[in-house]
Design a protein around this motif. Structure first.
Motif, PDB file in Angstrom:
ATOM      1  N   ASN A 104       0.809  -1.225   0.000  1.00  0.00           N
ATOM      2  CA  ASN A 104       0.000   0.000   0.000  1.00  0.00           C
ATOM      3  C   ASN A 104       0.840   1.272   0.000  1.00  0.00           C
ATOM      4  N   SER A 105       2.123   1.125  -0.237  1.00  0.00           N
ATOM      5  CA  SER A 105       3.006   2.292  -0.175  1.00  0.00           C
ATOM      6  C   SER A 105       3.760   2.514  -1.483  1.00  0.00           C
ATOM      7  N   MET A 106       3.140   2.108  -2.592  1.00  0.00           N
ATOM      8  CA  MET A 106       3.738   2.369  -3.901  1.00  0.00           C
ATOM      9  C   MET A 106       3.725   3.875  -4.181  1.00  0.00           C
ATOM     10  N   THR A 107       4.770   4.339  -4.840  1.00  0.00           N
ATOM     11  CA  THR A 107       4.823   5.749  -5.213  1.00  0.00           C
ATOM     12  C   THR A 107       5.612   5.900  -6.499  1.00  0.00           C
ATOM     13  N   SER A 108       5.144   6.803  -7.343  1.00  0.00           N
ATOM     14  CA  SER A 108       5.768   7.034  -8.643  1.00  0.00           C
ATOM     15  C   SER A 108       5.903   8.521  -8.892  1.00  0.00           C
TER      16      SER A 108
ATOM     17  N   VAL B   6       2.505 -14.036  -8.959  1.00  0.00           N
ATOM     18  CA  VAL B   6       1.377 -13.349  -9.595  1.00  0.00           C
ATOM     19  C   VAL B   6       1.406 -11.891  -9.155  1.00  0.00           C
ATOM     20  N   VAL B   7       1.587 -11.022 -10.117  1.00  0.00           N
ATOM     21  CA  VAL B   7       1.731  -9.584  -9.866  1.00  0.00           C
ATOM     22  C   VAL B   7       0.467  -8.868 -10.323  1.00  0.00           C
ATOM     23  N   VAL B   8      -0.014  -7.931  -9.518  1.00  0.00           N
ATOM     24  CA  VAL B   8      -1.049  -6.993  -9.964  1.00  0.00           C
ATOM     25  C   VAL B   8      -0.434  -5.608  -9.898  1.00  0.00           C
ATOM     26  N   ALA B   9      -0.351  -4.936 -11.033  1.00  0.00           N
ATOM     27  CA  ALA B   9       0.315  -3.636 -11.108  1.00  0.00           C
ATOM     28  C   ALA B   9      -0.555  -2.642 -11.858  1.00  0.00           C
ATOM     29  N   THR B  10      -0.291  -1.374 -11.661  1.00  0.00           N
ATOM     30  CA  THR B  10      -0.987  -0.288 -12.343  1.00  0.00           C
ATOM     31  C   THR B  10      -0.060   0.918 -12.355  1.00  0.00           C
ATOM     32  N   GLU B  11      -0.338   1.909 -13.196  1.00  0.00           N
ATOM     33  CA  GLU B  11       0.617   3.010 -13.339  1.00  0.00           C
ATOM     34  C   GLU B  11       0.565   4.025 -12.201  1.00  0.00           C
ATOM     35  N   PHE B  12      -0.594   4.162 -11.558  1.00  0.00           N
ATOM     36  CA  PHE B  12      -0.748   5.061 -10.408  1.00  0.00           C
ATOM     37  C   PHE B  12      -2.133   4.828  -9.808  1.00  0.00           C
TER      38      PHE B  12
ATOM     39  N   PRO C 219      -0.175   9.659  -8.559  1.00  0.00           N
ATOM     40  CA  PRO C 219       1.015   8.803  -8.452  1.00  0.00           C
ATOM     41  C   PRO C 219       1.686   8.803  -7.084  1.00  0.00           C
ATOM     42  N   ALA C 220       1.311   9.725  -6.203  1.00  0.00           N
ATOM     43  CA  ALA C 220       2.010   9.873  -4.918  1.00  0.00           C
ATOM     44  C   ALA C 220       1.840   8.659  -4.016  1.00  0.00           C
ATOM     45  N   ALA C 221       0.697   7.972  -4.111  1.00  0.00           N
ATOM     46  CA  ALA C 221       0.455   6.787  -3.287  1.00  0.00           C
ATOM     47  C   ALA C 221      -0.535   5.888  -4.017  1.00  0.00           C
ATOM     48  N   PHE C 222      -0.186   4.621  -4.132  1.00  0.00           N
ATOM     49  CA  PHE C 222      -1.107   3.660  -4.744  1.00  0.00           C
ATOM     50  C   PHE C 222      -0.729   2.254  -4.304  1.00  0.00           C
ATOM     51  N   THR C 223      -1.412   1.252  -4.842  1.00  0.00           N
ATOM     52  CA  THR C 223      -1.261  -0.128  -4.372  1.00  0.00           C
ATOM     53  C   THR C 223      -0.926  -1.077  -5.510  1.00  0.00           C
TER      54      THR C 223
END
Length: 435
Positions: free
Chosen positions: A114-118, A335-341, A359-363
């Motif tokens: 829950n701490s993805m950031t781009s 198994v990966v679930v990814a998204t751009e933001f 993009p600052a925070a995503f999952t």
């Protein structure tokens, strides 16, 4: 045509030449095999890390999946959540949006980040960095993650493509400066499988073998006269195509072989069929399979759009994890679930309750392949607006994928122009997610 003329061909022209030659002599279309071909990596690259996962199924949520309405809900913030409610899952202290009831039942198998950031908030740039670890540049085309996996890890099954992209853009599944042979073999409709992979039905075995013999003679003359990297690429393509057409594992691409009970596990719809095909492919030794689900760009009417996307995703994702586990493949498949933001906590009432890019925070999610199930890593703040704890950059996430596969994320590979690149740029694997 002399050698200097051949050297001046641009890439589309080279590909057209190869395709036309194959169709002329063999009566088949070979571009999917050209895109899917790959060679094994040097032994040193393979031995750098002991592999935990053997294959990757990369589910890409194109458009920017709302983290708040899916895997990072904020139950105490009604102004953020709108009509979306949080529901408990099979994992302690992990909640998901109400539109994911079947996914809730498999969250004990899933690691939620829950701490993805781009730093990229536009679709094209965000998708590109997610798939390559690098910012877009006009001067270089970076290899996709699947291309890196093929370059550093090679194939498991030498007879079929090691990298396959289902319903995905070839713009983000290419070989980049590694070359076309490291790109994905593209599949449009999962129901149709790998197109043009069999000899034409109106060509007898005798006639087909005659065509092969003629093509072999012409090839030897041409290759002897023009010893060129592009000619060599054609020769490799030609051999790959023949190998694939004769492979017993070509059946992996035919989901019509699946039973009614398995089909009901995944549900209906194109994404569900893509997930089912992905399982078949890793079962037959494909190393990297991407399946895309679009429609997550919810600027307008976010809540209705997310509900629709979740209906596509929910049963298919749960079915995939359960099916992999049932067949003993989940421990070997990441198994990966990814998204751009993600999407903004602010709900745009002027846009029929839409959410904008964030993009600052995503999952993103990981499951199988040696990662901890029922585990939550990192945290966004109370509104899901910023990362509060343990930020994970895109490059860190991709380095974690490499680590799960036992591939050296920090190995420097030189591009043809002499520039150094790595699987995940300066990313560092998130070690805490592994069991």
């Amino acid at each position: 045509m002399n050698a200097s003329d051949f050297n001046r061909f641009d890439e589309p022209t080279r590909r057209r030449f190869i395709t036309n030659a194959a169709k002329m002599y063999l009566g088949v279309q070979l571009m999917p095999f050209f895109n899917g071909a790959a060679t094994a990596a040097p032994a040193a690259a393979k031995e750098a890390v002991k592999a935990k996962a053997k294959s990757v199924i990369y589910l890409y949520m194109s458009g920017g999946m709302s983290h708040l309405d899916t895997f990072d809900p904020k139950p105490k913030k009604k102004e953020v959540m709108g009509p979306t409610e949080a529901i408990p899952t099979k994992a302690t202290d992990i909640f998901v949006g109400k539109n994911l009831p079947k996914t809730a039942e498999v969250m004990d198998k899933v690691c939620v980040i829950n701490s993805m950031t781009s730093r990229q908030g536009a679709h094209e740039q965000g998708t590109y960095i997610m798939h390559t670890s690098y910012d877009m540049r006009g001067t270089v085309k970076h290899p996709s993650l699947g291309a890196w996996v093929m370059k550093l890890g090679g194939r498991h099954n030498p007879e079929i493509p090691g990298y396959v992209a289902i319903d995905s853009s070839q713009e983000y599944s290419g070989g980049g400066f590694f070359g076309a042979k490291y790109a994905a073999a593209p599949i449009g409709s999962p129901n149709e499988g790998l197109q043009d992979s069999k000899k034409p039905g109106d060509v007898s075995k005798k006639d087909f073998e005659s065509r092969l013999s003629l093509a072999d003679r012409l090839n030897k003359q041409f290759h002897g006269k023009y010893q060129n990297a592009d000619v060599k690429a054609y020769e490799e393509l030609y051999l790959e195509a023949i190998k694939l057409m004769n492979s017993k594992d070509l059946k992996a691409f035919n989901i019509n072989d699946e039973s009614a009970s398995v089909r009901s596990m995944y549900g209906e719809g194109r994404f569900a069929q893509g997930c089912m095909l992905a399982r078949r492919l890793v079962e037959h030794g494909v190393r990297f399979v991407e399946v895309q689900l679009g429609g997550w760009d919810t600027h307008f009417d976010n809540f209705a759009a997310v509900e629709g996307r979740c209906k596509e995703f929910d049963q298919a994702y749960a079915g995939l994890l359960n099916d992999l586990e049932k067949k003993g493949l989940l421990k070997d498949t990441l198994v990966v679930v990814a998204t751009e933001f993600g999407r903004t906590p602010t709900i745009k009432t002027e846009h029929q309750n839409g959410r904008d890019h964030h993009p600052a925070a995503f999952t993103c999610l990981l499951a199988g392949g040696g990662v901890k199930g029922g585990f939550k890593y990192g945290e966004s703040d109370a509104k899901g607006e910023r990362v509060k704890d343990k930020p994970v950059a895109v490059q860190d996430f991709n380095a974690t994928i490499a680590s799960a596969l036992g591939l050296p994320h920090d190995l420097t590979v030189m591009s043809p122009s002499g520039r150094p690149f790595k699987f995940a740029d300066k990313g560092v694997p998130v070690a805490e997610v592994f069991a």
